[in-house]
Design a protein around this motif. Sequence first.
Motif, PDB file in Angstrom:
ATOM      1  N   LEU A 103       0.841  -1.201   0.000  1.00 25.47           N
ATOM      2  CA  LEU A 103       0.000   0.000   0.000  1.00 25.47           C
ATOM      3  C   LEU A 103       0.873   1.247   0.000  1.00 25.47           C
ATOM      4  CD1 LEU A 103      -2.807  -0.964   2.563  1.00 25.47           C
ATOM      5  CD2 LEU A 103      -2.802  -1.207   0.076  1.00 25.47           C
ATOM      6  N   PRO A 104       0.754   2.085  -1.023  1.00 24.92           N
ATOM      7  CA  PRO A 104       1.538   3.333  -1.050  1.00 24.92           C
ATOM      8  C   PRO A 104       0.862   4.420  -0.215  1.00 24.92           C
ATOM      9  CG  PRO A 104       0.290   3.104  -3.079  1.00 24.92           C
ATOM     10  CD  PRO A 104      -0.008   1.877  -2.269  1.00 24.92           C
ATOM     11  N   PHE A 105       1.396   4.690   0.955  1.00 22.28           N
ATOM     12  CA  PHE A 105       0.852   5.764   1.783  1.00 22.28           C
ATOM     13  C   PHE A 105       2.009   6.622   2.290  1.00 22.28           C
ATOM     14  CE2 PHE A 105       1.506   2.086   4.502  1.00 22.28           C
ATOM     15  CZ  PHE A 105       2.192   2.602   5.585  1.00 22.28           C
ATOM     16  N   PRO A 106       1.741   7.883   2.592  1.00 23.22           N
ATOM     17  CA  PRO A 106       2.818   8.784   3.017  1.00 23.22           C
ATOM     18  C   PRO A 106       3.497   8.283   4.300  1.00 23.22           C
ATOM     19  CG  PRO A 106       0.846  10.022   2.461  1.00 23.22           C
ATOM     20  CD  PRO A 106       0.449   8.590   2.475  1.00 23.22           C
ATOM     21  N   GLY A 107       4.816   8.309   4.292  1.00 21.73           N
ATOM     22  CA  GLY A 107       5.574   7.891   5.462  1.00 21.73           C
ATOM     23  C   GLY A 107       5.651   6.393   5.657  1.00 21.73           C
ATOM     24  N   ARG A 108       5.436   5.633   4.590  1.00 24.26           N
ATOM     25  CA  ARG A 108       5.430   4.176   4.725  1.00 24.26           C
ATOM     26  C   ARG A 108       6.786   3.645   5.191  1.00 24.26           C
ATOM     27  NH1 ARG A 108       4.388   0.283  -0.396  1.00 24.26           N
ATOM     28  NH2 ARG A 108       6.404   1.177  -0.986  1.00 24.26           N
ATOM     29  N   THR A 109       7.852   4.122   4.579  1.00 25.22           N
ATOM     30  CA  THR A 109       9.187   3.636   4.931  1.00 25.22           C
ATOM     31  C   THR A 109       9.546   4.011   6.356  1.00 25.22           C
ATOM     32  OG1 THR A 109       9.885   3.809   2.615  1.00 25.22           O
ATOM     33  CG2 THR A 109      11.619   3.651   4.287  1.00 25.22           C
ATOM     34  N   VAL A 110       9.248   5.255   6.721  1.00 30.95           N
ATOM     35  CA  VAL A 110       9.558   5.696   8.081  1.00 30.95           C
ATOM     36  C   VAL A 110       8.750   4.899   9.096  1.00 30.95           C
ATOM     37  CG1 VAL A 110       9.479   7.660   9.673  1.00 30.95           C
ATOM     38  CG2 VAL A 110      10.180   8.004   7.290  1.00 30.95           C
ATOM     39  N   SER A 111       7.482   4.684   8.795  1.00 37.12           N
ATOM     40  CA  SER A 111       6.631   3.918   9.716  1.00 37.12           C
ATOM     41  C   SER A 111       7.135   2.484   9.873  1.00 37.12           C
ATOM     42  CB  SER A 111       5.182   3.901   9.201  1.00 37.12           C
ATOM     43  OG  SER A 111       4.669   5.202   9.089  1.00 37.12           O
ATOM     44  N   PHE A 112       7.589   1.908   8.774  1.00 33.60           N
ATOM     45  CA  PHE A 112       8.097   0.540   8.847  1.00 33.60           C
ATOM     46  C   PHE A 112       9.328   0.458   9.746  1.00 33.60           C
ATOM     47  CE2 PHE A 112      11.082  -2.629   7.069  1.00 33.60           C
ATOM     48  CZ  PHE A 112      10.389  -3.770   7.417  1.00 33.60           C
ATOM     49  N   TYR A 113      10.235   1.397   9.587  1.00 39.87           N
ATOM     50  CA  TYR A 113      11.445   1.363  10.413  1.00 39.87           C
ATOM     51  C   TYR A 113      11.149   1.695  11.875  1.00 39.87           C
ATOM     52  CZ  TYR A 113      14.432   0.683   6.374  1.00 39.87           C
ATOM     53  OH  TYR A 113      15.041   0.145   5.263  1.00 39.87           O
ATOM     54  N   VAL A 114      10.120   2.475  12.114  1.00 36.72           N
ATOM     55  CA  VAL A 114       9.710   2.712  13.501  1.00 36.72           C
ATOM     56  C   VAL A 114       9.207   1.423  14.128  1.00 36.72           C
ATOM     57  CG1 VAL A 114       8.000   3.874  14.957  1.00 36.72           C
ATOM     58  CG2 VAL A 114       9.209   5.157  13.198  1.00 36.72           C
ATOM     59  N   VAL A 115       8.436   0.644  13.359  1.00 33.96           N
ATOM     60  CA  VAL A 115       7.945  -0.645  13.863  1.00 33.96           C
ATOM     61  C   VAL A 115       9.114  -1.603  14.085  1.00 33.96           C
ATOM     62  CG1 VAL A 115       6.552  -2.661  13.292  1.00 33.96           C
ATOM     63  CG2 VAL A 115       5.672  -0.376  12.837  1.00 33.96           C
ATOM     64  N   VAL A 116      10.022  -1.673  13.118  1.00 37.39           N
ATOM     65  CA  VAL A 116      11.162  -2.579  13.239  1.00 37.39           C
ATOM     66  C   VAL A 116      12.072  -2.162  14.396  1.00 37.39           C
ATOM     67  CG1 VAL A 116      13.231  -3.441  12.045  1.00 37.39           C
ATOM     68  CG2 VAL A 116      11.062  -3.239  10.825  1.00 37.39           C
ATOM     69  N   PHE A 117      12.067  -0.887  14.721  1.00 38.41           N
ATOM     70  CA  PHE A 117      12.876  -0.411  15.848  1.00 38.41           C
ATOM     71  C   PHE A 117      12.490  -1.118  17.142  1.00 38.41           C
ATOM     72  CE2 PHE A 117      13.640   2.647  19.330  1.00 38.41           C
ATOM     73  CZ  PHE A 117      15.013   2.788  19.199  1.00 38.41           C
ATOM     74  N   GLY A 118      11.244  -1.600  17.202  1.00 36.58           N
ATOM     75  CA  GLY A 118      10.822  -2.349  18.380  1.00 36.58           C
ATOM     76  C   GLY A 118      11.641  -3.596  18.621  1.00 36.58           C
ATOM     77  N   LEU A 119      12.276  -4.139  17.562  1.00 33.44           N
ATOM     78  CA  LEU A 119      13.142  -5.300  17.737  1.00 33.44           C
ATOM     79  C   LEU A 119      14.386  -4.969  18.545  1.00 33.44           C
ATOM     80  CD1 LEU A 119      12.985  -6.789  14.117  1.00 33.44           C
ATOM     81  CD2 LEU A 119      11.973  -7.779  16.166  1.00 33.44           C
ATOM     82  N   LEU A 120      14.768  -3.697  18.544  1.00 33.04           N
ATOM     83  CA  LEU A 120      15.984  -3.284  19.228  1.00 33.04           C
ATOM     84  C   LEU A 120      15.743  -2.867  20.672  1.00 33.04           C
ATOM     85  CD1 LEU A 120      17.505  -1.106  16.339  1.00 33.04           C
ATOM     86  CD2 LEU A 120      17.833  -3.550  16.778  1.00 33.04           C
ATOM     87  N   VAL A 121      14.490  -2.701  21.058  1.00 29.06           N
ATOM     88  CA  VAL A 121      14.159  -2.260  22.412  1.00 29.06           C
ATOM     89  C   VAL A 121      13.871  -3.476  23.279  1.00 29.06           C
ATOM     90  CG1 VAL A 121      12.627  -0.845  23.830  1.00 29.06           C
ATOM     91  CG2 VAL A 121      13.207  -0.122  21.499  1.00 29.06           C
ATOM     92  N   PRO A 122      14.693  -3.751  24.271  1.00 25.58           N
ATOM     93  CA  PRO A 122      14.446  -4.931  25.117  1.00 25.58           C
ATOM     94  C   PRO A 122      13.236  -4.731  26.009  1.00 25.58           C
ATOM     95  CG  PRO A 122      16.287  -3.667  25.985  1.00 25.58           C
ATOM     96  CD  PRO A 122      15.917  -3.032  24.669  1.00 25.58           C
ATOM     97  N   PHE A 123      12.576  -5.824  26.306  1.00 24.35           N
ATOM     98  CA  PHE A 123      11.389  -5.781  27.159  1.00 24.35           C
ATOM     99  C   PHE A 123      11.713  -5.230  28.541  1.00 24.35           C
ATOM    100  CE2 PHE A 123       8.594  -7.982  30.245  1.00 24.35           C
ATOM    101  CZ  PHE A 123       7.383  -7.441  29.849  1.00 24.35           C
TER     102      PHE A 123
END
Length: 281
Positions: A103-123
């Motif tokens: 889906l082409p929506f504004p800020g798609r790449t930035v939003s994806f990397y924000v979500v993936v950033f959760g992999l780097l944050v320990p519980f």
Amino acid sequence: MTRPRRTSASGRSGVGRTLALGLLALITVFPVILVVSTTLKSNQDVRSNPFGLFSSFSLENLETAWTVGNFDDYLLNSLLLSVPSTLIVVVLSTMAGYAFARLPFPGRTVSFYVVVFGLLVPFFAYMVPLYFQMRSMGLLDSLIGVNLVLATTQLSFGAWFMRAFFSDLPGELEQAARMDGASEWQLFLRIMVPLVTSGMGALAVFTFLQQWNNFLVPLLYMPGGEYRPLTLGLYLFIGGRSVDIGPLAAGTLITILPVVVLYVVLQRQVTQGFLSGAVKG
């Protein structure tokens, strides 16, 4: 002259690799075999010959763990925590992966990397603030609250994983469906989802294993102990029976047996799903 030497060297290398892998497999499997043997031995035999494999047969330890240790209730609680949280992760990750990939929506790449950033944050970085937030919302000792927390620990990985599958699908399918008048939901549910079922299956099994073995989340967010899973029940059982090895081994076997059986049955599907995701990613 050189060809036999190469063949001989290759043969020795293959034998050495086989022996190394066999030794590694034996080291890995032996503790499980010892747990099974201890579970199925009489208590007297466990005390007199703790490392003897299958020297006797008795179901006394299983009966003690199942009844005295309340592992029947713990097993049901583990299912109530693992199954819903796994479904949440698979559904939301599939939808997120499709959105980030197609889906082409504004800020798609930035939003994806924000979500993936959760992999780097320990519980451990947010578990204490999350506890107070859940307490203020009345979600402590709640199946809904703990399932949501369990789901959030795997959503970042799930979205990243499913995006790889959707990204590799040919665009011609999407264009043809749109030309035929398919809506976005019809395109997603009828065209795209059936093509990524291997990835969804692999993600479901991986997530279920993680949720089943999770110890910290139920310990923190279920202080009342109403829905204690197997991992927490085994911890409490060990605290009360630090010397009774037989029932402890039985409780351990009850804890690990469902996930071992699940992985053995679905091993090929899981492997294919992860290999496909690695190639497509």
